[in-house]
Design a protein around this motif. Structure first.
Motif, PDB file in Angstrom:
ATOM      1  N   VAL A 292      36.164  37.813  36.953  1.00 30.64           N
ATOM      2  CA  VAL A 292      36.405  38.889  35.991  1.00 30.64           C
ATOM      3  C   VAL A 292      37.861  39.329  36.134  1.00 30.64           C
ATOM      4  N   VAL A 293      38.568  39.405  35.011  1.00 37.76           N
ATOM      5  CA  VAL A 293      39.949  39.898  35.014  1.00 37.76           C
ATOM      6  C   VAL A 293      39.918  41.345  34.533  1.00 37.76           C
ATOM      7  N   VAL A 294      40.281  42.262  35.410  1.00 35.11           N
ATOM      8  CA  VAL A 294      40.272  43.691  35.108  1.00 35.11           C
ATOM      9  C   VAL A 294      41.689  44.129  34.781  1.00 35.11           C
ATOM     10  N   VAL A 295      41.844  44.768  33.634  1.00 36.54           N
ATOM     11  CA  VAL A 295      43.127  45.398  33.298  1.00 36.54           C
ATOM     12  C   VAL A 295      42.860  46.900  33.226  1.00 36.54           C
ATOM     13  N   ALA A 296      43.404  47.626  34.181  1.00 39.68           N
ATOM     14  CA  ALA A 296      43.217  49.071  34.251  1.00 39.68           C
ATOM     15  C   ALA A 296      44.525  49.771  33.915  1.00 39.68           C
ATOM     16  N   SER A 297      44.433  50.855  33.195  1.00 36.61           N
ATOM     17  CA  SER A 297      45.634  51.650  32.961  1.00 36.61           C
ATOM     18  C   SER A 297      45.933  52.491  34.203  1.00 36.61           C
TER      19      SER A 297
ATOM     20  N   PRO B 291      37.034  30.708  46.222  1.00 31.61           N
ATOM     21  CA  PRO B 291      35.842  31.342  45.650  1.00 31.61           C
ATOM     22  C   PRO B 291      36.231  32.277  44.512  1.00 31.61           C
ATOM     23  N   ALA B 292      35.583  32.110  43.366  1.00 31.44           N
ATOM     24  CA  ALA B 292      35.894  32.940  42.211  1.00 31.44           C
ATOM     25  C   ALA B 292      35.526  34.396  42.479  1.00 31.44           C
ATOM     26  N   GLY B 293      36.060  35.279  41.635  1.00 32.40           N
ATOM     27  CA  GLY B 293      35.735  36.692  41.790  1.00 32.40           C
ATOM     28  C   GLY B 293      36.599  37.551  40.895  1.00 32.40           C
ATOM     29  N   PRO B 294      36.368  38.861  40.899  1.00 30.41           N
ATOM     30  CA  PRO B 294      37.155  39.772  40.068  1.00 30.41           C
ATOM     31  C   PRO B 294      38.541  40.022  40.652  1.00 30.41           C
ATOM     32  N   VAL B 295      39.514  40.211  39.771  1.00 33.26           N
ATOM     33  CA  VAL B 295      40.883  40.559  40.166  1.00 33.26           C
ATOM     34  C   VAL B 295      41.309  41.784  39.369  1.00 33.26           C
ATOM     35  N   TRP B 296      42.282  42.512  39.890  1.00 35.72           N
ATOM     36  CA  TRP B 296      42.643  43.826  39.361  1.00 35.72           C
ATOM     37  C   TRP B 296      44.132  43.849  39.007  1.00 35.72           C
ATOM     38  N   VAL B 297      44.425  44.160  37.746  1.00 34.12           N
ATOM     39  CA  VAL B 297      45.810  44.341  37.290  1.00 34.12           C
ATOM     40  C   VAL B 297      45.885  45.714  36.644  1.00 34.12           C
TER      41      VAL B 297
ATOM     42  N   ALA C 136      41.402  51.853  45.924  1.00 35.91           N
ATOM     43  CA  ALA C 136      39.986  52.042  45.607  1.00 35.91           C
ATOM     44  C   ALA C 136      39.341  50.727  45.179  1.00 35.91           C
ATOM     45  N   ALA C 137      40.117  49.886  44.499  1.00 30.51           N
ATOM     46  CA  ALA C 137      39.582  48.617  44.000  1.00 30.51           C
ATOM     47  C   ALA C 137      39.581  47.515  45.050  1.00 30.51           C
ATOM     48  N   ALA C 138      40.269  47.719  46.155  1.00 30.52           N
ATOM     49  CA  ALA C 138      40.514  46.627  47.100  1.00 30.52           C
ATOM     50  C   ALA C 138      39.238  46.096  47.742  1.00 30.52           C
ATOM     51  N   GLN C 139      38.192  46.932  47.868  1.00 30.74           N
ATOM     52  CA  GLN C 139      36.972  46.477  48.513  1.00 30.74           C
ATOM     53  C   GLN C 139      36.111  45.601  47.610  1.00 30.74           C
ATOM     54  N   VAL C 140      36.384  45.608  46.308  1.00 32.89           N
ATOM     55  CA  VAL C 140      35.485  44.912  45.374  1.00 32.89           C
ATOM     56  C   VAL C 140      36.228  43.950  44.459  1.00 32.89           C
ATOM     57  N   THR C 141      37.489  43.640  44.751  1.00 38.21           N
ATOM     58  CA  THR C 141      38.245  42.665  43.968  1.00 38.21           C
ATOM     59  C   THR C 141      39.036  41.772  44.921  1.00 38.21           C
ATOM     60  N   LYS C 142      39.310  40.540  44.476  1.00 34.90           N
ATOM     61  CA  LYS C 142      40.025  39.584  45.319  1.00 34.90           C
ATOM     62  C   LYS C 142      41.475  40.001  45.537  1.00 34.90           C
ATOM     63  N   THR C 143      42.143  40.387  44.459  1.00 34.60           N
ATOM     64  CA  THR C 143      43.549  40.772  44.534  1.00 34.60           C
ATOM     65  C   THR C 143      43.782  41.977  43.644  1.00 34.60           C
ATOM     66  N   GLN C 144      44.852  42.708  43.939  1.00 37.34           N
ATOM     67  CA  GLN C 144      45.217  43.880  43.143  1.00 37.34           C
ATOM     68  C   GLN C 144      46.741  43.893  42.980  1.00 37.34           C
ATOM     69  N   ARG C 145      47.197  44.250  41.790  1.00 33.77           N
ATOM     70  CA  ARG C 145      48.640  44.359  41.563  1.00 33.77           C
ATOM     71  C   ARG C 145      48.919  45.418  40.509  1.00 33.77           C
ATOM     72  N   THR C 146      50.045  46.080  40.647  1.00 29.61           N
ATOM     73  CA  THR C 146      50.511  47.065  39.670  1.00 29.61           C
ATOM     74  C   THR C 146      51.745  46.495  38.988  1.00 29.61           C
ATOM     75  N   VAL C 147      51.703  46.427  37.657  1.00 33.89           N
ATOM     76  CA  VAL C 147      52.827  45.897  36.881  1.00 33.89           C
ATOM     77  C   VAL C 147      53.777  47.046  36.575  1.00 33.89           C
TER      78      VAL C 147
END
Length: 550
Positions: free
Chosen positions: A95-100, A156-162, A124-135
């Motif tokens: 899952v590709v998450v795009v959060a404002s 292994p596939a999984g959700p990521v956070w942008v 907050a997202a780090a426990q449930v996503t593979k990677t996190q980044r702020t653009v």
């Protein structure tokens, strides 16, 4: 060129990566995203609760094989989705998450008092996503999403956070759209040849080989490779709940999915070599950590952290298909001995074990439950995609559901309630208009149904072909049973609940209440309809005991 903003850079990049559908809920800080959606070819599915939007993105991915895409607003909206993302993370769903985010000036808490502000939202997202980044710049949006897409789909596939700050999403831009590009996921490093050699040597020498097929087999498309290896070794095979459909149900080497049955646990413990593929051998798969293998363990998984985490063994860090094909090739020149399960063939041991499972069930007066599960199975097509809440019917399904040519998907990865209906909704949206288009089944209890009841509005708005079976036993049935068995009485498990039929109809969704004996007919009729519908079944189901009762 017409006006474009940072939100356009996001949706253009996603479209270029192959996204077709976005799930989520609009929010103040994310308005730039949604403004851009109106100018894009992407379909938007508006959920009513962010957690359900995450479940829908998960179900979309499981049904289509594509990454789900989720748009979230800042703070409360982002946090509300985390339980849904935990399921995707635990089960390996891309899952590709795009959060404002708040405007850039407020990132890291440097300016206080902004609406929805979290000082470290990525934490907050780090426990449930593979990677996190702020653009932080417009030119970084496209590359960030390309990297995120590759990371989400890499084994292994999984959700990521942008996440993208509000002011960047709203700012005008004259940057060109991100060029369409296929992104190749990067998997684990190539397997060390000495490990493949050692694993093949152990398997070739085994006289009582057994295989546990987990969800990683399905995610890797390794069903054929598994079947070929099992035939070569004459190994008995059992599928975990996540591995449903990884091996043919009626094959004479198949112990099906009775992973919680002590008779099956005995077989796995008796194996002189146990091959675990795409499973961590976690709580359910190990029969609640009672399984204690006496032979050698060979474990294959794309997630390095699970190798050896519950039982010591020879760990192969690879996706299931790659490793199984390498093992088959390495076995070709080796002399593989005949299976001998204490004077029985592997097939005879399987037949005797399944007979023992049936005898155990016969001794527990569970005819009602077995008939109900069979009615569900017979009431939907062989290729039906099915999505299950954490409810007694699902716990039965873990063991007895024959996926046939379809799919069995439950929330056993993280165990959150409310998964079944929104995940099925996402699957139905994803399959609509494809060659695999068809109706999708969701199964919930009355307690778990209340977690996602608002999504009846989403199903009606998007005319999703979902049939939702709600098993109404008046409360949290499995918790009632656990507490009664443990303490002699249950506390806080009984629930006031709505008239589910009337409530569904108030959303414009056809619904009916049927007795358990009429479930098959009701499902067959529901399957011929268009759009969502609901079947409510007032009944009490009991769980089987994994061993003979005293």
């Amino acid at each position: 060129m017409s006006r474009r903003n940072g939100g356009d850079l996001v949706v253009e990049a996603l479209a270029g990566l192959g996204a077709r559908t976005v799930f989520g809920i609009p929010g103040q800080h994310a308005l730039g995203l949604f403004d851009a959606l109106g100018r894009s070819p992407l379909q938007f599915v508006s959920s009513r609760v962010e957690n359900n939007a995450a479940f829908a993105a998960d179900g979309y991915s499981r049904a289509t094989g594509e990454p789900g895409v989720l748009f979230l607003s800042t703070g409360p909206g982002a946090l509300t989705a985390l339980a849904g993302l935990q399921e995707a993370y635990a089960t390996g769903v891309p899952v590709v998450v795009v959060a404002s985010q708040v405007p850039a000036a407020g990132l890291g808490g440097t300016r206080k008092g902004m609406l929805h502000q979290l000082d470290e939202q990525t934490a907050a997202a780090a426990q449930v996503t593979k990677t996190q980044r702020t653009v932080r710049t417009a030119s970084a949006i496209g590359p960030a999403l390309r990297s995120a897409w590759a990371e989400a789909t890499a084994a292994p596939a999984g959700p990521v956070w942008v996440e993208v700050p509000q002011d960047l999403l709203l700012a005008d831009t004259d940057l060109p759209a991100t060029a369409a590009a296929a992104v190749a996921p990067v998997g684990p490093q190539p397997l060390a040849p000495e490990l493949v050699t050692e694993a093949s040597r152990l398997l070739a020498a085994a006289r009582r080989p057994a295989i546990i097929a987990g969800g990683g087999v399905r995610r890797a498309g390794a069903e054929e490779a598994l079947a070929a290896l099992a035939e070569r070794l004459e190994a008995v095979v059992v599928c975990s709940p996540g591995g449903h459909g990884a091996y043919p149900w009626e094959h004479p080497l198949s112990l099906q999915s009775w992973i919680e049955d002590r008779h099956v646990t005995d077989v796995l413990e008796d194996a002189d070599v146990l091959l675990a593929v795409g499973t961590s051998l976690g709580e359910v798969t190990s029969n609640y950590f009672t399984m204690a293998p006496r032979g050698r363990l060979v474990q294959i998984d794309a997630e390095a952290r699970v190798l050896g985490s519950n039982h010591p063994g020879l760990g192969l860090h690879a996706d299931a298909r790659t490793a199984l094909e390498l093992l088959s090739a390495a076995l070709e020149p080796l002399d593989v001995g005949a299976s001998d399960w204490h004077g029985k063939t592997a097939r005879a041991r399987v037949a005797a074990t399944l007979d023992a499972v049936r005898d155990r069930l016969d001794g527990q007066e569970l005819g009602h439950e077995r008939a109900f599960m069979q009615a569900l199975r017979d009431g939907v097509p062989e290729d039906a995609q099915t999505f299950w809440d954490m409810t007694i019917a699902a716990y039965w399904g873990w063991s007895c559901w024959d996926s046939r040519r379809g799919g069995f998907h439950s929330a056993q990865g993280a165990g959150g309630l409310g998964y079944g209906f929104p995940a099925a909704l996402g699957a139905a949206v994803g399959l609509s208009g494809t060659r695999n288009a068809g109706r999708v089944l969701a199964v919930s209890g009355d307690g778990s149904a209340m977690y996602s009841i608002a999504e009846l509005a989403t199903a009606r708005q998007h005319d999703a072909n979902v049939t939702w079976v709600i098993v109404d036993d008046g409360g949290y049935g499995i918790l009632r049973e656990y507490m009664t068995d443990t303490f002699g009485a249950a506390t806080a498990t009984e629930l006031a609940r709505p008239d589910f039929v009337a409530l569904a109809e108030s959303f414009g969704v056809p619904a009916r209440r049927v007795e358990p004996g009429d479930v098959r007919e009701a499902l067959e009729q529901a399957w011929t309809a268009s759009g969502p519908n609901v079947i409510v079944v007032p009944t009490l189901l009991r769980m089987f005991a994994p061993t003979h009762l005293a």
